[in-house]
Design a protein around this motif. Structure first.
Motif, PDB file in Angstrom:
ATOM      1  N   ALA A  59       0.666  -1.485  -0.136  1.00  0.00           N
ATOM      2  CA  ALA A  59       0.304   0.477  -0.200  1.00  0.00           C
ATOM      3  C   ALA A  59       0.665   1.013   0.263  1.00  0.00           C
ATOM      4  O   ALA A  59       0.216   2.423   0.124  1.00  0.00           O
ATOM      5  CB  ALA A  59      -0.947  -0.016   1.346  1.00  0.00           C
ATOM      6  N   GLU A  60       2.124   1.077   0.184  1.00  0.00           N
ATOM      7  CA  GLU A  60       2.987   1.991   0.042  1.00  0.00           C
ATOM      8  C   GLU A  60       3.671   2.669  -1.064  1.00  0.00           C
ATOM      9  O   GLU A  60       3.857   1.495  -1.918  1.00  0.00           O
ATOM     10  CB  GLU A  60       3.999   2.098   1.367  1.00  0.00           C
ATOM     11  N   THR A  61       4.289   3.932  -1.435  1.00  0.00           N
ATOM     12  CA  THR A  61       4.416   4.068  -2.502  1.00  0.00           C
ATOM     13  C   THR A  61       5.843   4.688  -1.878  1.00  0.00           C
ATOM     14  O   THR A  61       6.079   5.744  -1.892  1.00  0.00           O
ATOM     15  CB  THR A  61       3.562   5.151  -3.573  1.00  0.00           C
ATOM     16  N   LYS A  62       6.601   4.747  -2.467  1.00  0.00           N
ATOM     17  CA  LYS A  62       8.087   5.075  -2.492  1.00  0.00           C
ATOM     18  C   LYS A  62       9.283   6.133  -3.415  1.00  0.00           C
ATOM     19  O   LYS A  62       8.467   5.539  -4.535  1.00  0.00           O
ATOM     20  CB  LYS A  62       9.255   3.977  -1.728  1.00  0.00           C
ATOM     21  N   GLU A  63       9.589   6.736  -2.943  1.00  0.00           N
ATOM     22  CA  GLU A  63       9.873   7.440  -4.532  1.00  0.00           C
ATOM     23  C   GLU A  63      11.453   8.173  -4.339  1.00  0.00           C
ATOM     24  O   GLU A  63      11.908   8.670  -3.194  1.00  0.00           O
ATOM     25  CB  GLU A  63       9.273   8.460  -5.128  1.00  0.00           C
ATOM     26  N   HIS A  64      11.797   8.160  -5.068  1.00  0.00           N
ATOM     27  CA  HIS A  64      13.434   8.847  -5.349  1.00  0.00           C
ATOM     28  C   HIS A  64      13.504   9.890  -6.299  1.00  0.00           C
ATOM     29  O   HIS A  64      13.841   9.535  -7.304  1.00  0.00           O
ATOM     30  CB  HIS A  64      14.583   7.706  -5.772  1.00  0.00           C
ATOM     31  N   ARG A  65      14.032  10.827  -5.397  1.00  0.00           N
ATOM     32  CA  ARG A  65      14.015  12.424  -7.269  1.00  0.00           C
ATOM     33  C   ARG A  65      15.482  11.592  -7.050  1.00  0.00           C
ATOM     34  O   ARG A  65      16.773  12.335  -6.785  1.00  0.00           O
ATOM     35  CB  ARG A  65      13.566  13.998  -6.344  1.00  0.00           C
ATOM     36  N   PHE A  66      15.916  12.307  -8.195  1.00  0.00           N
ATOM     37  CA  PHE A  66      17.069  12.919  -9.162  1.00  0.00           C
ATOM     38  C   PHE A  66      17.216  14.430  -9.387  1.00  0.00           C
ATOM     39  O   PHE A  66      16.471  14.547 -10.267  1.00  0.00           O
ATOM     40  CB  PHE A  66      18.009  11.225  -9.710  1.00  0.00           C
ATOM     41  N   VAL A  67      18.815  14.339  -9.829  1.00  0.00           N
ATOM     42  CA  VAL A  67      19.420  15.570 -10.686  1.00  0.00           C
ATOM     43  C   VAL A  67      20.449  14.861 -10.962  1.00  0.00           C
ATOM     44  O   VAL A  67      21.534  14.563 -10.777  1.00  0.00           O
ATOM     45  CB  VAL A  67      19.337  16.915  -9.977  1.00  0.00           C
ATOM     46  N   ARG A  68      20.835  15.408 -12.646  1.00  0.00           N
ATOM     47  CA  ARG A  68      21.986  15.362 -12.734  1.00  0.00           C
ATOM     48  C   ARG A  68      22.494  16.250 -13.067  1.00  0.00           C
ATOM     49  O   ARG A  68      21.864  17.401 -14.054  1.00  0.00           O
ATOM     50  CB  ARG A  68      22.163  13.901 -13.798  1.00  0.00           C
ATOM     51  N   ALA A  69      23.665  16.534 -13.657  1.00  0.00           N
ATOM     52  CA  ALA A  69      24.805  17.556 -14.494  1.00  0.00           C
ATOM     53  C   ALA A  69      24.277  18.262 -15.941  1.00  0.00           C
ATOM     54  O   ALA A  69      24.417  18.715 -15.975  1.00  0.00           O
ATOM     55  CB  ALA A  69      26.214  17.638 -14.066  1.00  0.00           C
ATOM     56  N   GLU A  70      23.649  17.144 -16.811  1.00  0.00           N
ATOM     57  CA  GLU A  70      24.011  17.407 -18.065  1.00  0.00           C
ATOM     58  C   GLU A  70      22.294  18.212 -18.655  1.00  0.00           C
ATOM     59  O   GLU A  70      21.511  17.923 -18.006  1.00  0.00           O
ATOM     60  CB  GLU A  70      23.513  15.922 -18.616  1.00  0.00           C
ATOM     61  N   THR A  71      22.291  19.015 -19.545  1.00  0.00           N
ATOM     62  CA  THR A  71      21.426  19.961 -19.559  1.00  0.00           C
ATOM     63  C   THR A  71      21.140  19.719 -21.176  1.00  0.00           C
ATOM     64  O   THR A  71      22.099  19.225 -21.944  1.00  0.00           O
ATOM     65  CB  THR A  71      21.911  21.274 -19.525  1.00  0.00           C
ATOM     66  N   HIS A  72      20.216  20.027 -21.478  1.00  0.00           N
ATOM     67  CA  HIS A  72      19.399  19.940 -22.870  1.00  0.00           C
ATOM     68  C   HIS A  72      18.637  21.281 -23.481  1.00  0.00           C
ATOM     69  O   HIS A  72      18.505  22.073 -22.407  1.00  0.00           O
ATOM     70  CB  HIS A  72      18.584  18.946 -22.932  1.00  0.00           C
ATOM     71  N   ALA A  73      18.860  21.793 -24.739  1.00  0.00           N
ATOM     72  CA  ALA A  73      18.313  23.128 -25.077  1.00  0.00           C
ATOM     73  C   ALA A  73      16.722  22.688 -24.937  1.00  0.00           C
ATOM     74  O   ALA A  73      16.371  24.202 -25.331  1.00  0.00           O
ATOM     75  CB  ALA A  73      18.945  22.853 -26.454  1.00  0.00           C
ATOM     76  N   SER A  74      16.260  21.685 -25.297  1.00  0.00           N
ATOM     77  CA  SER A  74      14.792  21.398 -25.069  1.00  0.00           C
ATOM     78  C   SER A  74      13.937  20.647 -24.242  1.00  0.00           C
ATOM     79  O   SER A  74      14.949  19.794 -23.826  1.00  0.00           O
ATOM     80  CB  SER A  74      14.265  21.460 -26.467  1.00  0.00           C
ATOM     81  N   LYS A  75      13.108  20.616 -23.699  1.00  0.00           N
ATOM     82  CA  LYS A  75      12.454  20.481 -22.267  1.00  0.00           C
ATOM     83  C   LYS A  75      12.356  18.875 -22.937  1.00  0.00           C
ATOM     84  O   LYS A  75      12.313  17.652 -21.680  1.00  0.00           O
ATOM     85  CB  LYS A  75      10.482  21.133 -21.646  1.00  0.00           C
ATOM     86  N   ASP A  76      11.734  18.897 -24.059  1.00  0.00           N
ATOM     87  CA  ASP A  76      11.506  17.312 -24.142  1.00  0.00           C
ATOM     88  C   ASP A  76      12.707  16.188 -24.429  1.00  0.00           C
ATOM     89  O   ASP A  76      13.362  14.688 -24.100  1.00  0.00           O
ATOM     90  CB  ASP A  76      10.913  17.475 -25.369  1.00  0.00           C
ATOM     91  N   ASP A  77      14.190  17.530 -25.235  1.00  0.00           N
ATOM     92  CA  ASP A  77      15.388  16.159 -24.476  1.00  0.00           C
ATOM     93  C   ASP A  77      15.711  15.790 -23.773  1.00  0.00           C
ATOM     94  O   ASP A  77      16.037  14.910 -22.958  1.00  0.00           O
ATOM     95  CB  ASP A  77      16.381  17.189 -25.676  1.00  0.00           C
ATOM     96  N   ALA A  78      15.128  16.562 -22.934  1.00  0.00           N
ATOM     97  CA  ALA A  78      15.686  16.740 -21.580  1.00  0.00           C
ATOM     98  C   ALA A  78      15.471  15.560 -20.988  1.00  0.00           C
ATOM     99  O   ALA A  78      15.269  14.403 -20.186  1.00  0.00           O
ATOM    100  CB  ALA A  78      15.272  17.768 -20.822  1.00  0.00           C
ATOM    101  N   ALA A  79      13.782  15.420 -21.487  1.00  0.00           N
ATOM    102  CA  ALA A  79      12.724  14.401 -20.875  1.00  0.00           C
ATOM    103  C   ALA A  79      12.864  13.121 -20.661  1.00  0.00           C
ATOM    104  O   ALA A  79      13.542  12.256 -20.279  1.00  0.00           O
ATOM    105  CB  ALA A  79      11.250  14.863 -21.583  1.00  0.00           C
TER     106      ALA A  79
END
Length: 99
Positions: A59-79
């Motif tokens: 019944a429990e949902t666990k989550e892990h948030r992550f951020v990485r150093a890579e950047t991208h010109a568009s939001k779609d590419d980043a996604a």
């Protein structure tokens, strides 16, 4: 450098505006029993690789948030890259991700 960490902390800590910006920008992707929600956010004229990995444990949902150093010109590419990065994290760590 200090502003980078301040920005990162506010995004991970869930401040109002930063949290809205980092909400998932695409549908969740299922992978090996995990859900991946890409959540890139604007950063210095680019989009930062970021997302959330979730898994249900009963019944429990666990989550892990992550951020990485890579950047991208568009939001779609980043996604797209965020999903690929999340798959790599899952392959390397599996359920240990939530320990």
């Amino acid at each position: 450098m200090a502003s980078f960490f301040k920005d990162l902390w506010s995004r991970l800590g869930g401040s109002g505006e930063a949290k809205r910006e980092s909400e998932a920008v695409a549908e969740a992707v299922e992978y090996k029993g995990f859900r991946i929600r890409p959540a890139p956010y604007p950063s210095k004229g680019q989009f930062q690789t970021a997302g959330v990995i979730e898994k249900d444990f009963g019944a429990e949902t666990k989550e892990h948030r992550f951020v990485r150093a890579e950047t991208h010109a568009s939001k779609d590419d980043a996604a797209t890259f965020s999903v690929a990065k999340a798959r790599q994290i899952i392959d390397e760590q599996g359920d240990r991700l939530f320990s």
